[in-house]
Design a protein around this motif. Structure first.
Motif, PDB file in Angstrom:
ATOM      1  N   VAL A   1       0.828  -1.204   0.000  1.00  0.00           N
ATOM      2  CA  VAL A   1       0.000   0.000   0.000  1.00  0.00           C
ATOM      3  C   VAL A   1       0.862   1.253   0.000  1.00  0.00           C
ATOM      4  O   VAL A   1       0.592   2.222  -0.721  1.00  0.00           O
ATOM      5  CB  VAL A   1      -0.959   0.006   1.213  1.00  0.00           C
ATOM      6  N   CYS A   2       1.935   1.256   0.797  1.00  0.00           N
ATOM      7  CA  CYS A   2       2.828   2.425   0.850  1.00  0.00           C
ATOM      8  C   CYS A   2       3.483   2.676  -0.501  1.00  0.00           C
ATOM      9  O   CYS A   2       3.593   3.826  -0.953  1.00  0.00           O
ATOM     10  CB  CYS A   2       3.890   2.203   1.934  1.00  0.00           C
TER      11      CYS A   2
ATOM     12  N   PRO B   1      -0.515   6.499  -8.044  1.00  0.00           N
ATOM     13  CA  PRO B   1      -1.590   7.386  -8.521  1.00  0.00           C
ATOM     14  C   PRO B   1      -1.138   8.842  -8.627  1.00  0.00           C
ATOM     15  O   PRO B   1      -1.506   9.559  -9.577  1.00  0.00           O
ATOM     16  CB  PRO B   1      -2.686   7.214  -7.463  1.00  0.00           C
ATOM     17  N   MET B   2      -0.341   9.321  -7.649  1.00  0.00           N
ATOM     18  CA  MET B   2       0.157  10.698  -7.715  1.00  0.00           C
ATOM     19  C   MET B   2       1.088  10.884  -8.904  1.00  0.00           C
ATOM     20  O   MET B   2       1.054  11.908  -9.594  1.00  0.00           O
ATOM     21  CB  MET B   2       0.871  11.042  -6.409  1.00  0.00           C
ATOM     22  N   ASN B   3       1.928   9.878  -9.159  1.00  0.00           N
ATOM     23  CA  ASN B   3       2.835   9.935 -10.292  1.00  0.00           C
ATOM     24  C   ASN B   3       2.062   9.903 -11.611  1.00  0.00           C
ATOM     25  O   ASN B   3       2.411  10.597 -12.587  1.00  0.00           O
ATOM     26  CB  ASN B   3       3.811   8.761 -10.223  1.00  0.00           C
ATOM     27  N   LEU B   4       0.976   9.114 -11.619  1.00  0.00           N
ATOM     28  CA  LEU B   4       0.147   9.027 -12.812  1.00  0.00           C
ATOM     29  C   LEU B   4      -0.497  10.379 -13.135  1.00  0.00           C
ATOM     30  O   LEU B   4      -0.484  10.834 -14.284  1.00  0.00           O
ATOM     31  CB  LEU B   4      -0.932   7.963 -12.598  1.00  0.00           C
ATOM     32  N   ALA B   5      -1.038  11.034 -12.113  1.00  0.00           N
ATOM     33  CA  ALA B   5      -1.663  12.339 -12.313  1.00  0.00           C
ATOM     34  C   ALA B   5      -0.647  13.374 -12.791  1.00  0.00           C
ATOM     35  O   ALA B   5      -0.936  14.211 -13.669  1.00  0.00           O
ATOM     36  CB  ALA B   5      -2.318  12.803 -11.012  1.00  0.00           C
ATOM     37  N   LYS B   6       0.550  13.332 -12.254  1.00  0.00           N
ATOM     38  CA  LYS B   6       1.610  14.261 -12.651  1.00  0.00           C
ATOM     39  C   LYS B   6       1.980  14.066 -14.119  1.00  0.00           C
ATOM     40  O   LYS B   6       2.152  15.037 -14.865  1.00  0.00           O
ATOM     41  CB  LYS B   6       2.833  14.054 -11.751  1.00  0.00           C
ATOM     42  N   ASN B   7       2.109  12.814 -14.543  1.00  0.00           N
ATOM     43  CA  ASN B   7       2.503  12.530 -15.921  1.00  0.00           C
ATOM     44  C   ASN B   7       1.408  12.902 -16.918  1.00  0.00           C
ATOM     45  O   ASN B   7       1.698  13.357 -18.024  1.00  0.00           O
ATOM     46  CB  ASN B   7       2.861  11.050 -16.072  1.00  0.00           C
ATOM     47  N   ILE B   8       0.149  12.712 -16.529  1.00  0.00           N
ATOM     48  CA  ILE B   8      -0.958  13.095 -17.405  1.00  0.00           C
ATOM     49  C   ILE B   8      -0.966  14.605 -17.608  1.00  0.00           C
ATOM     50  O   ILE B   8      -1.161  15.106 -18.716  1.00  0.00           O
ATOM     51  CB  ILE B   8      -2.300  12.617 -16.813  1.00  0.00           C
ATOM     52  N   LYS B   9      -0.726  15.353 -16.534  1.00  0.00           N
ATOM     53  CA  LYS B   9      -0.732  16.820 -16.601  1.00  0.00           C
ATOM     54  C   LYS B   9       0.467  17.351 -17.385  1.00  0.00           C
ATOM     55  O   LYS B   9       0.370  18.357 -18.087  1.00  0.00           O
ATOM     56  CB  LYS B   9      -0.732  17.390 -15.184  1.00  0.00           C
TER      57      LYS B   9
ATOM     58  N   VAL C   1      -2.313  -2.534 -11.830  1.00  0.00           N
ATOM     59  CA  VAL C   1      -3.194  -1.767 -12.709  1.00  0.00           C
ATOM     60  C   VAL C   1      -2.730  -0.312 -12.815  1.00  0.00           C
ATOM     61  O   VAL C   1      -2.662   0.264 -13.910  1.00  0.00           O
ATOM     62  CB  VAL C   1      -4.647  -1.838 -12.203  1.00  0.00           C
ATOM     63  N   VAL C   2      -2.384   0.290 -11.658  1.00  0.00           N
ATOM     64  CA  VAL C   2      -1.980   1.701 -11.668  1.00  0.00           C
ATOM     65  C   VAL C   2      -0.651   1.882 -12.397  1.00  0.00           C
ATOM     66  O   VAL C   2      -0.470   2.826 -13.170  1.00  0.00           O
ATOM     67  CB  VAL C   2      -1.889   2.244 -10.236  1.00  0.00           C
TER      68      VAL C   2
END
Length: 321
Positions: free
Chosen positions: A11-12, A18-26, A70-71
């Motif tokens: 989990v850690c 998810p944070m890295n995914l959002a950063k890369n999308i932006k 998945v993430v």
């Protein structure tokens, strides 16, 4: 207990994806992503899942493995999408993502290129050791040919100013406008465009000005004259105070030309202030009398005035600043 600790570890690790995914999308660019690293993480999670099946330990820890996989796999998809953005940006002639590119104003780019082409052609017939005026709109508007003829100046004077140029843009113009001429004296008048920005940073402007002076000092043997910004705006007044100090610190001379704004013929007054420093010989009585006579002439007596439209009044031009 061992399974709880393992799931906590997963989990850690998983929360960062998810944070890295959002950063890369932006970001819309793959330049900050590593395909090898993503594939390595995916391989690690696949190995962990296979181990669960091999040991027949199908519990809630397996669910955490699958969620993380998945993430991370979503990051892999975003990587290839961002690669496409990068290719589109390169095709458009930029190195930044399309979203972050700063639009270029074609008219100014073409204008600068046209002026440089004209100056390159004129440089082929210039004399070394002349006087060069280098600035933006104020200097660019000076009709040097008529002024030197009217004031009977025999020294070669060349105007290599570029309209609408900011201090941060000048480095690419220095070779054609200054270095190729091998001048004896250089008059620099920058800032009349920069002060139009209400958020102009005086400290940043002076730092860039100092860098400009350093480049000119290292590439030429010319004496440098810093001409004040001809404006009564508060920003211009503060910058002029700093320019005067900068001139003393860098071995340049400072020319305070703001008084041209008070003249009924500001163009002639400005050139008078510059002319004093242009001559090889000190100004004599005849020069002073001639300059005074020109300044006091009526509009109709100025050479070529009747063939040209009236010179814009500097007071009106800078009043709004």
């Amino acid at each position: 207990m061992a399974e709880l600790l393992e799931s906590t570890m997963l989990v850690c690790f998983g929360l960062s994806w998810p944070m890295n995914l959002a950063k890369n999308i932006k970001a819309k660019t793959a330049k900050t992503m590593s395909l090898q690293f993503i594939l390595l993480i995916i391989a690690g999670y696949v190995a962990g899942i296979c181990a669960k099946f091999y040991n027949h330990r199908l519990n809630y820890v397996l669910v955490v493995y699958l969620l993380n996989l998945v993430v991370v796999s979503a990051n892999l998809i975003v990587y290839f999408v961002n690669r496409r953005y990068d290719r589109q940006a390169q095709t458009a002639g930029g190195t930044m993502p399309l979203k972050e590119q700063t639009p270029v104003k074609p008219s100014k780019t073409i204008q600068g290129e046209d002026e440089m082409e004209k100056y390159r052609e004129l440089n082929s017939i210039t004399e070394a050791g002349g006087v060069v005026l280098f600035g933006s709109n104020t200097f660019a508007s000076l009709p040097i040919g008529e002024l030197t003829q009217a004031f009977r100046i025999t020294e070669p004077i060349y105007n290599r100013s570029v309209s609408d140029i900011r201090l941060s843009q000048i480095e690419s113009y220095l070779k054609v406008c200054l270095y190729d001429l091998n001048p004896r004296k250089i008059f620099v008048n920058m800032g009349d465009v920069d002060i139009l920005d209400k958020n102009v940073s005086i400290g940043d402007f002076i730092a860039k000005y100092e860098w400009l002076l350093y480049m000119i000092h290292t590439k030429t043997q010319a004496a440098i004259y810093i001409v004040s910004i001809i404006s009564e705006s508060p920003a211009a007044q503060k910058i002029n105070e700093q320019l005067k100090k900068l001139a003393a610190q860098t071995g340049c001379r400072y020319v305070d030309a703001v008084s041209a704004l008070e003249s009924k013929r500001p163009t002639l007054r400005l050139f008078e202030l510059l002319k004093v420093h242009m001559r090889n010989h000190p100004i004599n009585f005849a020069d002073a009398m001639e300059a005074g006579a020109l300044s006091n002439r009526k509009t109709a007596d100025i050479p070529n005035d009747r063939q040209q439209s009236p010179q814009p009044n500097m007071d009106a031009a800078y009043a709004k600043h």
